[in-house]
Design a protein around this motif. Sequence first.
Motif, PDB file in Angstrom:
ATOM      1  N   ARG B 186       0.718  29.291  15.979  1.00  0.00           N
ATOM      2  CA  ARG B 186       1.466  29.265  14.732  1.00  0.00           C
ATOM      3  C   ARG B 186       1.305  30.573  13.949  1.00  0.00           C
ATOM      4  NH1 ARG B 186      -0.471  28.549   9.745  1.00  0.00           N
ATOM      5  NH2 ARG B 186       0.945  27.813   8.137  1.00  0.00           N
ATOM      6  N   LYS B 196       2.717  30.036   2.297  1.00  0.00           N
ATOM      7  CA  LYS B 196       3.776  29.063   2.580  1.00  0.00           C
ATOM      8  C   LYS B 196       5.070  29.853   2.652  1.00  0.00           C
ATOM      9  CE  LYS B 196       3.927  24.452   1.238  1.00  0.00           C
ATOM     10  NZ  LYS B 196       3.216  23.600   2.205  1.00  0.00           N
ATOM     11  N   GLY B 234       0.173  20.481  11.757  1.00  0.00           N
ATOM     12  CA  GLY B 234       1.505  20.957  11.348  1.00  0.00           C
ATOM     13  C   GLY B 234       1.673  21.173   9.854  1.00  0.00           C
ATOM     14  N   ASN B 237      -4.126  20.159   6.445  1.00  0.00           N
ATOM     15  CA  ASN B 237      -5.431  20.673   6.855  1.00  0.00           C
ATOM     16  C   ASN B 237      -6.161  19.541   7.548  1.00  0.00           C
ATOM     17  OD1 ASN B 237      -4.922  22.263   3.918  1.00  0.00           O
ATOM     18  ND2 ASN B 237      -5.562  23.521   5.656  1.00  0.00           N
ATOM     19  N   GLY B 258      -4.943  24.399   1.472  1.00  0.00           N
ATOM     20  CA  GLY B 258      -4.293  23.190   0.965  1.00  0.00           C
ATOM     21  C   GLY B 258      -4.921  22.713  -0.330  1.00  0.00           C
ATOM     22  N   ILE B 259      -4.101  22.210  -1.205  1.00  0.00           N
ATOM     23  CA  ILE B 259      -4.588  21.729  -2.496  1.00  0.00           C
ATOM     24  C   ILE B 259      -5.240  20.363  -2.310  1.00  0.00           C
ATOM     25  CG2 ILE B 259      -3.823  21.026  -4.805  1.00  0.00           C
ATOM     26  CD1 ILE B 259      -1.762  23.511  -4.312  1.00  0.00           C
ATOM     27  N   SER B 300      -5.180  16.336   5.677  1.00  0.00           N
ATOM     28  CA  SER B 300      -4.970  16.261   4.230  1.00  0.00           C
ATOM     29  C   SER B 300      -3.766  17.099   3.849  1.00  0.00           C
ATOM     30  CB  SER B 300      -6.203  16.790   3.497  1.00  0.00           C
ATOM     31  OG  SER B 300      -6.299  18.202   3.651  1.00  0.00           O
ATOM     32  N   THR B 302      -0.141  17.200   0.812  1.00  0.00           N
ATOM     33  CA  THR B 302       0.581  16.575  -0.298  1.00  0.00           C
ATOM     34  C   THR B 302       1.455  15.408   0.164  1.00  0.00           C
ATOM     35  OG1 THR B 302       0.575  18.605  -1.561  1.00  0.00           O
ATOM     36  CG2 THR B 302       2.314  17.042  -2.091  1.00  0.00           C
TER      37      THR B 302
HETATM   38  C1  LIG Z   1       0.773  24.408   7.139  1.00  0.00           C
HETATM   39  C2  LIG Z   1       0.246  23.501   6.097  1.00  0.00           C
HETATM   40  N1  LIG Z   1      -1.077  23.283   6.030  1.00  0.00           N
HETATM   41  C3  LIG Z   1      -1.611  22.483   5.085  1.00  0.00           C
HETATM   42  C4  LIG Z   1      -0.824  21.846   4.150  1.00  0.00           C
HETATM   43  C5  LIG Z   1      -1.471  20.986   3.095  1.00  0.00           C
HETATM   44  O1  LIG Z   1      -1.427  21.635   1.830  1.00  0.00           O
HETATM   45  P1  LIG Z   1      -1.418  20.812   0.485  1.00  0.00           P
HETATM   46  O2  LIG Z   1      -2.629  19.961   0.487  1.00  0.00           O
HETATM   47  O3  LIG Z   1      -1.435  21.833  -0.606  1.00  0.00           O
HETATM   48  O4  LIG Z   1      -0.156  20.002   0.467  1.00  0.00           O
HETATM   49  C6  LIG Z   1       0.564  22.052   4.176  1.00  0.00           C
HETATM   50  C7  LIG Z   1       1.496  21.475   3.235  1.00  0.00           C
HETATM   51  O5  LIG Z   1       1.611  20.711   2.544  1.00  0.00           O
HETATM   52  C8  LIG Z   1       1.103  22.889   5.173  1.00  0.00           C
HETATM   53  O6  LIG Z   1       2.421  23.100   5.250  1.00  0.00           O
END
Ligand SMILES: Cc1ncc(COP(=O)(O)O)c(C=O)c1O
Lengths: 356, 356
Positions: B186, B196, B234, B237, B258-259, B300, B302
């Motif tokens: 990736r 992103k 994908g 995390n 990731g948040i 994990s 969103t």
């Molecule tokens: C590639 C990738 N990794 C991890 C995450 C998780 O990040 P978050 O917890 O900020 O949503 C996302 C998207 O949501 C993502 O697109």
Amino acid sequence: MQEIKVELTKNPKEKPAPGAPLPFGTIFTDHMFIMDYDLGQGWHDPRIVPYGPIEMEPSAMCLHYGQSVFEGMKAYRAVDGRILLFRPDKNMARLNVSNDRLCIPQIDEKFAEKAIEKLVSIDRDWVPSGEGASLYIRPFIIGVDPHVGVHPAHHLMFMVICCPVGAYYPEGLNPVKIYVEKNYVRAVRGGMGYTKTAGNYAASLKAQDEAEKQDYTQVLWLDGVERKYIEEVGTMNVFFVIDDEVVTPELQGSILSGITRMSCIDMMRHWGMKVTERKISIDEVARAAQEGRLKEAFGSGTAAVISPIGHLKWGDVVMEINKGEIGPVSQKLYDTLTGIQWGKVKDEFGWTVEVQ
Amino acid sequence: MQEIKVELTKNPKEKPAPGAPLPFGTIFTDHMFIMDYDLGQGWHDPRIVPYGPIEMEPSAMCLHYGQSVFEGMKAYRAVDGRILLFRPDKNMARLNVSNDRLCIPQIDEKFAEKAIEKLVSIDRDWVPSGEGASLYIRPFIIGVDPHVGVHPAHHLMFMVICCPVGAYYPEGLNPVKIYVEKNYVRAVRGGMGYTKTAGNYAASLKAQDEAEKQDYTQVLWLDGVERKYIEEVGTMNVFFVIDDEVVTPELQGSILSGITRMSCIDMMRHWGMKVTERKISIDEVARAAQEGRLKEAFGSGTAAVISPIGHLKWGDVVMEINKGEIGPVSQKLYDTLTGIQWGKVKDEFGWTVEVQ
Ligand SMILES: Cc1ncc(COP(=O)(O)O)c(C=O)c1O
Ligand SMILES: Cc1ncc(COP(=O)(O)O)c(C=O)c1O
């Protein structure tokens, strides 16, 4: 083959005056080609319509997830007035290679080539005739599903737009300054480096921007794994003449298979020169330069055809190549390739296709 | 702060009936936020307008060269009727990290957060109230210069669109099947993996497609250099509970910060658990699984908040984790995070922001 519907413009634009500067990629011809894809229906409704903006959903796949591939090719006004394309079949074949990697449905290569010929034929008065000028052709495919979600699109658009462009180097073939990138990586094996897809160029913007700020034309990328093998220049493949061997990085998945590159290889082999596609490290190049064995270096690509490299900067090492001047191999390739493209030199390889 | 002009729709759309299925990313609210950037002028003309298609030049930068970044966040209808955002400041900060890598001008994070709050407030009746349902918010920035050339855009658009979405797993929190990707990569250090941006997702399409065909939900990416260290799933995390340690890959440039990831880490440490951000190889995970020391694994993000991983396939090795059932850590994180998001659990960390 599907019929291509044609809707001619009612408001033809004013064409640039002969000899007027034609900055790359900013002036567009009167028409464009569009064809849609829908799942279950395949590619349909090929049409040539007046050039203009398209409607796009803010949620369109390509805007968020970059499902987008393209090609870059040119139409040349030959000295006898004919309009020539250079190996368009190779561009269409490469487009399908990109399509495969990006989960975009395959196109009918022959049909797409005919569509491009038809578009160029309709806009033939836009093909400029100044020294080194040509019509740059940009076929591209974008996924446009109005859907926020990481999935291959079910609705796509194939478009072709064209720009009259001036000589890439208006002052003539001059060696460029190239900067070896140490921090950023463009692509890695297993990724999309061998395709012409939007994301590869997005990844290159920052390094390119920093190179320009330091007064370098483009960056030379190193491989993403060991960070020492030479890959390619921003929008060109690269060749090194070391002793009597011409070396160019092998195609191993992270660099583009340039059509100028393959033409250079074929031509030099035809001339009886020793050309090797292999791994070549930046150390090897620097060592050859230090030992006086690096005779020439040049980039190859549709935009500039051949770009001799006069200076190569790698950290603190600055290599001046061939005293910063054009070498005989670069010059001969440039003259022969542009000679074939503009119909001044006999096309022994059958590389040109006349637009009727 | 700039004033946000508001033009309300004259044709409000029909809202989905309460309880109707809300497939992810397909239904859009009545309004969207737009702000333009022009070189020399900065970000200007912030406005909320009726949702609808935009006009785009076929030569627009983002279509060809992928200068495009985005965020993904949600608004939740709390049990007491308030509308809550979850750590929106972190999304805006990450957007600026992505901007920096993609040569996109920085945005005013506070202002952008206010703009999102205003948009959600105007479309507040679109925030669904069903179990697990929320309003998915998609801020994004695209370079739109009508110019074919690999250069950072001088004209860009910042837009925010919103979709009411149902529970990610309508049947409730169920473990997913994940597939370790061996062929495709990736992102690699030096590239854009920590941002992103469109290209990262384009690169993931093919592997994701192949995983789905084999009945796996998503792929687990390995690093692009040694092809053995775990990166992320994908769109999530990933965490592994091995013995009494919770391990998650460290942020080293090729994975997204990731948040949900940072919130999980904070929360588990707050609970007194041992959480380590470090390199972790797929061999180590497989060995732990074989020795019965791999207690849980989960993703994990969103979209799904927490996704327990029930099966992990790595070539011929298929690991069944926690008998394919939800483990206590996954469950506790899910309950606490969603509890905070829907206002059912006290927000000790001050993570939620109420939309006025
Ligand atoms: C590639 C990738 N990794 C991890 C995450 C998780 O990040 P978050 O917890 O900020 O949503 C996302 C998207 O949501 C993502 O697109
Ligand atoms: C990354 C990259 N490498 C190499 C090339 C050269 O390819 P071609 O000779 O087909 O123009 C290009 C584009 O033109 C390119 O964008």
